[in-house]
Design a protein around this motif. Structure first.
Motif, PDB file in Angstrom:
ATOM      1  N   SER A 223       5.544  13.100  -0.713  1.00  0.00           N
ATOM      2  CA  SER A 223       6.650  12.418  -0.040  1.00  0.00           C
ATOM      3  C   SER A 223       7.910  13.265  -0.088  1.00  0.00           C
ATOM      4  O   SER A 223       8.633  13.382   0.904  1.00  0.00           O
TER       5      SER A 223
ATOM      6  N   VAL B 198      10.045   7.440  -1.595  1.00  0.00           N
ATOM      7  CA  VAL B 198       9.133   6.339  -1.871  1.00  0.00           C
ATOM      8  C   VAL B 198       9.505   5.703  -3.204  1.00  0.00           C
ATOM      9  O   VAL B 198      10.053   6.356  -4.075  1.00  0.00           O
TER      10      VAL B 198
ATOM     11  N   THR C  69       7.204   0.243  -0.932  1.00  0.00           N
ATOM     12  CA  THR C  69       7.120   1.643  -1.342  1.00  0.00           C
ATOM     13  C   THR C  69       7.793   2.596  -0.371  1.00  0.00           C
ATOM     14  O   THR C  69       8.293   3.633  -0.768  1.00  0.00           O
TER      15      THR C  69
ATOM     16  N   VAL D 144       5.938   3.894   2.059  1.00  0.00           N
ATOM     17  CA  VAL D 144       4.815   4.674   2.571  1.00  0.00           C
ATOM     18  C   VAL D 144       4.453   4.145   3.957  1.00  0.00           C
ATOM     19  O   VAL D 144       4.376   2.926   4.161  1.00  0.00           O
ATOM     20  N   GLU D 145       4.245   5.049   4.883  1.00  0.00           N
ATOM     21  CA  GLU D 145       3.872   4.654   6.241  1.00  0.00           C
ATOM     22  C   GLU D 145       2.602   3.797   6.207  1.00  0.00           C
ATOM     23  O   GLU D 145       1.650   4.130   5.513  1.00  0.00           O
TER      24      GLU D 145
ATOM     25  N   GLU E 198       2.051   0.982   4.790  1.00  0.00           N
ATOM     26  CA  GLU E 198       1.706   0.531   3.446  1.00  0.00           C
ATOM     27  C   GLU E 198       1.004  -0.817   3.410  1.00  0.00           C
ATOM     28  O   GLU E 198       0.125  -1.024   2.585  1.00  0.00           O
TER      29      GLU E 198
ATOM     30  N   SER F 246      -2.534  -1.049   1.725  1.00  0.00           N
ATOM     31  CA  SER F 246      -2.680  -1.897   0.544  1.00  0.00           C
ATOM     32  C   SER F 246      -3.817  -2.893   0.720  1.00  0.00           C
ATOM     33  O   SER F 246      -4.671  -3.048  -0.165  1.00  0.00           O
TER      34      SER F 246
END
Length: 119
Positions: free
Chosen positions: A7, A14, A26, A28-29, A31, A35
């Protein structure tokens, strides 16, 4: 460790606390899809196919396949290390002190974690 490093390399920020705390975003793309996908995979969830289809629609087939491959590999590596009692090497233990504290990952019961974390 790698998520934080990759990252930074991409110029993204992040919040690794989201790894263990669902209430934390987070950054994160994709996510949410990631998840759901990984949790369904690791839980043996009957909704794995639904999660895979959703992730594929959002991220694309290749990124979805890559995510599943990485999740499976990390899960397998961790299970082997835990089952055999392989300690965390000193350099990794030292390099991950902050990340382990931030994610509260040391709170998980891994048997004799003190020996494995080199503390």
């Amino acid at each position: 460790m790698l998520l934080g490093a990759s990252s930074q390399q991409e110029g993204n920020t992040v919040d690794l606390r989201g790894v263990t705390d669902k209430g934390v975003v987070t950054g994160v793309e994709h996510e949410g899809a990631l998840s759901d996908l990984v949790e369904a995979l690791l839980d043996g969830d009957a909704d794995l196919e639904r999660a895979r289809r959703r992730a594929s629609a959002i991220m694309g087939e290749q990124k979805c396949a890559d995510a599943l491959t990485v999740a499976c590999a990390f899960n397998g590596i961790t299970r082997v290390a835990d089952a055999t009692g392989i300690p965390l090497d000193e350099s990794t233990a030292a390099a991950t002190v902050e990340m382990r504290a931030e994610t509260a990952i040391d709170a998980f019961d891994y048997g004799n974690k003190s020996a494995r974390l080199g503390v």
